[in-house]
Design a protein around this motif. Structure first.
Motif, mmCIF file in Angstrom:
data_model
loop_
_atom_site.group_PDB
_atom_site.id
_atom_site.type_symbol
_atom_site.label_atom_id
_atom_site.label_comp_id
_atom_site.label_asym_id
_atom_site.label_seq_id
_atom_site.Cartn_x
_atom_site.Cartn_y
_atom_site.Cartn_z
ATOM 1 N N MET A 41 0.836 -1.198 0.000
ATOM 2 C CA MET A 41 0.000 0.000 0.000
ATOM 3 C C MET A 41 0.869 1.245 0.000
ATOM 4 O O MET A 41 1.950 1.259 0.573
ATOM 5 C CB MET A 41 -0.893 0.021 1.237
ATOM 6 C CG MET A 41 -2.050 -0.955 1.197
ATOM 7 S SD MET A 41 -3.200 -0.678 2.562
ATOM 8 C CE MET A 41 -2.142 -0.928 3.971
ATOM 9 N N SER A 42 0.370 2.290 -0.610
ATOM 10 C CA SER A 42 1.042 3.580 -0.563
ATOM 11 C C SER A 42 0.006 4.629 -0.217
ATOM 12 O O SER A 42 -1.188 4.432 -0.379
ATOM 13 C CB SER A 42 1.691 3.899 -1.907
ATOM 14 O OG SER A 42 0.702 3.974 -2.918
ATOM 15 N N GLY A 43 0.474 5.760 0.247
ATOM 16 C CA GLY A 43 -0.443 6.826 0.600
ATOM 17 C C GLY A 43 -0.069 7.431 1.935
ATOM 18 O O GLY A 43 0.755 6.893 2.689
ATOM 19 N N ALA B 260 -0.722 4.984 4.839
ATOM 20 C CA ALA B 260 -0.402 3.581 4.556
ATOM 21 C C ALA B 260 -0.094 2.822 5.834
ATOM 22 O O ALA B 260 0.752 3.230 6.635
ATOM 23 C CB ALA B 260 0.784 3.494 3.602
ATOM 24 N N GLN C 93 -6.031 6.545 1.149
ATOM 25 C CA GLN C 93 -4.632 6.828 1.494
ATOM 26 C C GLN C 93 -3.951 5.662 2.208
ATOM 27 O O GLN C 93 -2.890 5.820 2.797
ATOM 28 C CB GLN C 93 -4.558 8.093 2.359
ATOM 29 C CG GLN C 93 -4.918 9.372 1.610
ATOM 30 C CD GLN C 93 -3.974 9.647 0.459
ATOM 31 O OE1 GLN C 93 -2.749 9.514 0.595
ATOM 32 N NE2 GLN C 93 -4.516 10.036 -0.688
ATOM 33 N N GLY C 94 -4.581 4.476 2.163
ATOM 34 C CA GLY C 94 -3.911 3.269 2.622
ATOM 35 C C GLY C 94 -4.259 2.779 4.012
ATOM 36 O O GLY C 94 -3.681 1.798 4.482
#
Length: 255
Positions: free
Chosen positions: A1-3, A6, A32-33
Protein backbone atom coordinates in the motif's frame (compact mmCIF):
# COMPACT_ATOMS: atom_id res chain seq x y z
CA UNK A 1 0.00 0.00 0.00
CA UNK A 2 1.04 3.58 -0.56
CA UNK A 3 -0.44 6.83 0.60
CA UNK A 4 -0.40 9.31 3.45
CA UNK A 5 -1.95 6.79 5.86
CA UNK A 6 -0.40 3.58 4.56
CA UNK A 7 -0.58 0.88 7.20
CA UNK A 8 -2.51 3.02 9.69
CA UNK A 9 -5.31 1.43 11.71
CA UNK A 10 -8.10 3.88 12.43
CA UNK A 11 -11.28 3.91 14.49
CA UNK A 12 -13.81 6.41 13.13
CA UNK A 13 -17.04 7.33 14.90
CA UNK A 14 -20.00 9.35 13.67
CA UNK A 15 -20.68 7.95 10.20
CA UNK A 16 -24.43 8.38 9.79
CA UNK A 17 -24.81 9.11 6.07
CA UNK A 18 -22.43 9.50 3.16
CA UNK A 19 -22.87 13.28 3.57
CA UNK A 20 -21.23 13.23 7.01
CA UNK A 21 -17.73 14.55 7.65
CA UNK A 22 -16.84 11.22 9.26
CA UNK A 23 -17.75 9.36 6.07
CA UNK A 24 -15.54 11.67 4.03
CA UNK A 25 -12.67 11.11 6.48
CA UNK A 26 -13.14 7.33 6.32
CA UNK A 27 -13.24 7.35 2.52
CA UNK A 28 -10.12 9.49 2.16
CA UNK A 29 -8.31 7.47 4.83
CA UNK A 30 -8.94 4.24 2.94
CA UNK A 31 -7.83 5.84 -0.30
CA UNK A 32 -4.63 6.83 1.49
CA UNK A 33 -3.91 3.27 2.62
CA UNK A 34 -5.54 3.04 6.07
CA UNK A 35 -7.56 0.18 7.53
CA UNK A 36 -10.78 1.63 8.97
CA UNK A 37 -13.12 0.35 11.66
CA UNK A 38 -16.35 2.30 12.24
CA UNK A 39 -18.62 2.67 15.24
CA UNK A 40 -22.34 3.27 15.25
CA UNK A 41 -25.11 3.84 17.75
CA UNK A 42 -28.85 3.38 17.47
CA UNK A 43 -29.65 2.62 13.84
CA UNK A 44 -26.70 0.27 13.40
CA UNK A 45 -28.09 -1.31 10.23
CA UNK A 46 -28.06 2.14 8.59
CA UNK A 47 -24.39 2.64 9.46
CA UNK A 48 -23.61 -0.84 8.11
CA UNK A 49 -25.29 0.06 4.81
CA UNK A 50 -23.35 3.31 4.57
CA UNK A 51 -20.11 1.46 5.40
CA UNK A 52 -20.58 -0.60 2.23
CA UNK A 53 -20.33 2.60 0.17
CA UNK A 54 -16.72 3.10 1.19
CA UNK A 55 -13.97 2.02 -1.23
CA UNK A 56 -13.55 -1.02 1.04
CA UNK A 57 -16.52 -2.12 3.21
CA UNK A 58 -15.61 -1.41 6.84
CA UNK A 59 -16.69 -3.34 9.93
CA UNK A 60 -19.05 -1.54 12.32
CA UNK A 61 -18.90 -1.80 16.11
CA UNK A 62 -21.79 -0.70 18.31
CA UNK A 63 -20.72 2.10 20.63
CA UNK A 64 -22.72 4.40 22.86
CA UNK A 65 -20.10 6.75 24.29
CA UNK A 66 -22.22 7.33 27.39
CA UNK A 67 -22.41 3.60 28.14
CA UNK A 68 -19.62 2.41 30.43
CA UNK A 69 -20.06 -1.23 29.36
CA UNK A 70 -19.66 -0.29 25.69
CA UNK A 71 -16.55 1.74 26.50
CA UNK A 72 -15.04 -1.01 28.64
CA UNK A 73 -15.52 -3.55 25.87
CA UNK A 74 -14.38 -1.34 22.99
CA UNK A 75 -10.76 -2.50 22.89
CA UNK A 76 -11.74 -6.17 22.67
CA UNK A 77 -14.26 -5.49 19.91
CA UNK A 78 -11.71 -3.51 17.91
CA UNK A 79 -9.17 -6.33 18.30
CA UNK A 80 -11.57 -8.59 16.41
CA UNK A 81 -10.68 -6.55 13.30
CA UNK A 82 -7.23 -4.99 13.88
CA UNK A 83 -4.42 -5.65 16.34
CA UNK A 84 -4.14 -2.03 17.49
CA UNK A 85 -4.91 1.56 16.60
CA UNK A 86 -2.86 4.45 15.25
CA UNK A 87 -5.69 6.95 15.23
CA UNK A 88 -9.18 7.70 16.52
CA UNK A 89 -11.74 10.13 15.09
CA UNK A 90 -14.36 11.58 17.43
CA UNK A 91 -17.27 12.86 15.34
CA UNK A 92 -19.98 12.75 17.99
CA UNK A 93 -22.31 15.44 19.24
CA UNK A 94 -25.85 15.73 20.50
CA UNK A 95 -27.99 18.25 22.36
CA UNK A 96 -31.68 17.96 23.23
CA UNK A 97 -33.95 20.41 21.34
CA UNK A 98 -34.27 22.70 24.37
CA UNK A 99 -30.53 23.45 24.18
CA UNK A 100 -30.65 24.81 20.62
CA UNK A 101 -32.50 27.38 18.53
CA UNK A 102 -32.58 30.27 21.00
CA UNK A 103 -33.48 28.42 24.18
CA UNK A 104 -30.25 29.18 26.01
CA UNK A 105 -31.89 30.85 29.00
CA UNK A 106 -34.57 28.19 29.44
CA UNK A 107 -32.79 24.88 28.85
CA UNK A 108 -32.90 22.75 32.03
CA UNK A 109 -29.73 21.33 33.55
CA UNK A 110 -30.76 17.77 32.72
CA UNK A 111 -30.73 18.61 29.00
CA UNK A 112 -27.53 20.64 29.25
CA UNK A 113 -25.89 17.74 31.10
CA UNK A 114 -26.81 15.41 28.25
CA UNK A 115 -25.29 17.80 25.70
CA UNK A 116 -22.06 18.08 27.68
CA UNK A 117 -21.83 14.34 28.33
CA UNK A 118 -22.30 13.34 24.69
CA UNK A 119 -20.50 16.22 23.00
CA UNK A 120 -17.67 17.02 25.43
CA UNK A 121 -16.92 14.39 28.06
CA UNK A 122 -17.17 11.60 25.48
CA UNK A 123 -13.99 12.88 23.82
CA UNK A 124 -12.03 11.86 26.89
CA UNK A 125 -14.11 8.70 27.31
CA UNK A 126 -13.41 7.53 23.76
CA UNK A 127 -9.69 8.29 24.01
CA UNK A 128 -9.43 6.43 27.31
CA UNK A 129 -11.28 3.41 25.92
CA UNK A 130 -8.95 3.31 22.91
CA UNK A 131 -5.78 3.81 24.96
CA UNK A 132 -4.96 0.08 25.40
CA UNK A 133 -4.84 -0.18 21.59
CA UNK A 134 -2.44 2.75 21.11
CA UNK A 135 0.75 1.40 22.69
CA UNK A 136 2.85 2.92 19.90
CA UNK A 137 1.33 6.38 20.20
CA UNK A 138 -0.95 7.93 17.63
CA UNK A 139 -3.47 10.65 17.02
CA UNK A 140 -6.93 11.53 18.33
CA UNK A 141 -8.89 13.98 16.17
CA UNK A 142 -12.25 15.55 16.99
CA UNK A 143 -14.65 17.93 15.28
CA UNK A 144 -15.69 21.31 16.59
CA UNK A 145 -17.50 24.42 15.40
CA UNK A 146 -15.38 27.45 16.31
CA UNK A 147 -16.20 28.06 19.97
CA UNK A 148 -14.34 31.36 20.32
CA UNK A 149 -17.59 33.21 19.59
CA UNK A 150 -21.22 32.95 20.67
CA UNK A 151 -23.31 31.91 17.66
CA UNK A 152 -27.04 32.58 17.25
CA UNK A 153 -29.16 29.42 17.76
CA UNK A 154 -26.11 27.27 18.66
CA UNK A 155 -26.60 27.99 22.37
CA UNK A 156 -25.58 25.12 24.70
CA UNK A 157 -23.98 23.17 21.89
CA UNK A 158 -21.60 26.11 21.57
CA UNK A 159 -20.80 25.79 25.25
CA UNK A 160 -20.27 22.06 24.81
CA UNK A 161 -17.91 22.70 21.88
CA UNK A 162 -15.96 25.22 23.97
CA UNK A 163 -15.59 22.48 26.56
CA UNK A 164 -14.51 20.07 23.83
CA UNK A 165 -11.77 22.44 22.72
CA UNK A 166 -10.53 22.70 26.30
CA UNK A 167 -10.79 18.93 26.78
CA UNK A 168 -8.65 18.41 23.71
CA UNK A 169 -5.92 20.60 25.17
CA UNK A 170 -6.03 18.66 28.43
CA UNK A 171 -5.95 15.38 26.55
CA UNK A 172 -2.86 16.67 24.72
CA UNK A 173 -1.29 17.42 28.10
CA UNK A 174 -2.07 14.07 29.70
CA UNK A 175 -1.39 11.80 26.72
CA UNK A 176 1.64 13.53 25.27
CA UNK A 177 4.12 11.41 27.21
CA UNK A 178 2.59 8.34 25.58
CA UNK A 179 3.18 9.81 22.13
CA UNK A 180 -0.52 10.51 21.53
CA UNK A 181 -1.57 13.78 19.95
CA UNK A 182 -4.98 15.43 20.33
CA UNK A 183 -6.24 17.96 17.80
CA UNK A 184 -9.55 19.28 16.53
CA UNK A 185 -10.83 20.35 13.12
CA UNK A 186 -13.18 23.35 13.15
CA UNK A 187 -15.20 23.05 9.96
CA UNK A 188 -17.48 25.72 8.61
CA UNK A 189 -21.23 25.04 8.31
CA UNK A 190 -22.06 21.96 6.26
CA UNK A 191 -25.45 20.52 5.40
CA UNK A 192 -25.06 17.36 7.44
CA UNK A 193 -27.67 15.56 9.53
CA UNK A 194 -26.26 17.29 12.61
CA UNK A 195 -26.68 20.74 11.08
CA UNK A 196 -30.22 20.02 9.97
CA UNK A 197 -31.17 19.27 13.56
CA UNK A 198 -30.32 22.83 14.66
CA UNK A 199 -33.23 25.28 14.18
CA UNK A 200 -32.07 28.37 12.32
CA UNK A 201 -28.68 26.95 11.36
CA UNK A 202 -29.19 28.31 7.86
CA UNK A 203 -28.40 31.76 9.31
CA UNK A 204 -24.72 30.81 9.12
CA UNK A 205 -24.84 29.67 5.52
CA UNK A 206 -25.29 32.96 3.65
CA UNK A 207 -22.75 34.74 5.85
CA UNK A 208 -20.12 32.06 5.20
CA UNK A 209 -20.62 32.12 1.46
CA UNK A 210 -20.27 35.92 1.42
CA UNK A 211 -17.38 36.40 3.85
CA UNK A 212 -15.09 33.38 3.60
CA UNK A 213 -12.03 34.56 1.60
CA UNK A 214 -11.74 31.18 -0.14
CA UNK A 215 -15.47 30.79 -0.55
CA UNK A 216 -17.43 27.99 1.05
CA UNK A 217 -19.30 24.98 -0.32
CA UNK A 218 -22.03 23.89 2.10
CA UNK A 219 -22.12 20.41 0.57
CA UNK A 220 -18.40 19.60 0.33
CA UNK A 221 -17.17 17.64 3.36
CA UNK A 222 -13.94 16.59 1.68
CA UNK A 223 -11.89 19.58 2.90
CA UNK A 224 -12.66 18.68 6.52
CA UNK A 225 -12.07 15.01 5.75
CA UNK A 226 -8.64 15.78 4.30
CA UNK A 227 -7.69 17.85 7.34
CA UNK A 228 -8.69 15.01 9.66
CA UNK A 229 -6.57 12.59 7.65
CA UNK A 230 -3.61 14.95 7.66
CA UNK A 231 -3.77 15.17 11.46
CA UNK A 232 -4.00 11.38 11.68
CA UNK A 233 -0.88 11.03 9.54
CA UNK A 234 2.79 11.27 10.51
CA UNK A 235 3.06 14.69 8.89
CA UNK A 236 2.09 16.54 12.10
CA UNK A 237 4.40 14.77 14.59
CA UNK A 238 4.84 17.80 16.88
CA UNK A 239 1.34 19.30 16.70
CA UNK A 240 -1.05 18.70 19.58
CA UNK A 241 -3.69 20.69 21.44
CA UNK A 242 -4.44 22.56 18.20
CA UNK A 243 -7.68 23.61 16.50
CA UNK A 244 -7.28 23.61 12.71
CA UNK A 245 -9.85 25.79 10.98
CA UNK A 246 -11.27 24.40 7.76
CA UNK A 247 -13.80 27.14 7.05
CA UNK A 248 -12.61 28.99 3.96
CA UNK A 249 -10.88 31.53 6.22
CA UNK A 250 -14.10 32.87 7.74
CA UNK A 251 -12.70 32.80 11.30
CA UNK A 252 -9.90 35.20 10.35
CA UNK A 253 -12.16 37.96 9.00
CA UNK A 254 -13.57 40.69 11.27
CA UNK A 255 -17.20 41.72 11.36
Amino acid sequence: MSGLLAGKRLLITGVITDASIAFSAAKIAQEQGATVVLTGFGRLSLVERIAKRLPEPAPVIELDVTNEEHLAGLADKVREHVDGLDGVVHSIGFAPPSCLGGGFMDAPWEDVATAVHVSTYSYKSLARAALPLMSSGGSVVGLTFDATSAWPVYDWMGVAKAGLESASRYLALHLGKQGIRSNLVAAGPLRTIAAKSIPGFEQFEDAWAERAPLGWDLHDTSAAGKAICALLSDWFPATTGEVVHVDGGYHAIGA
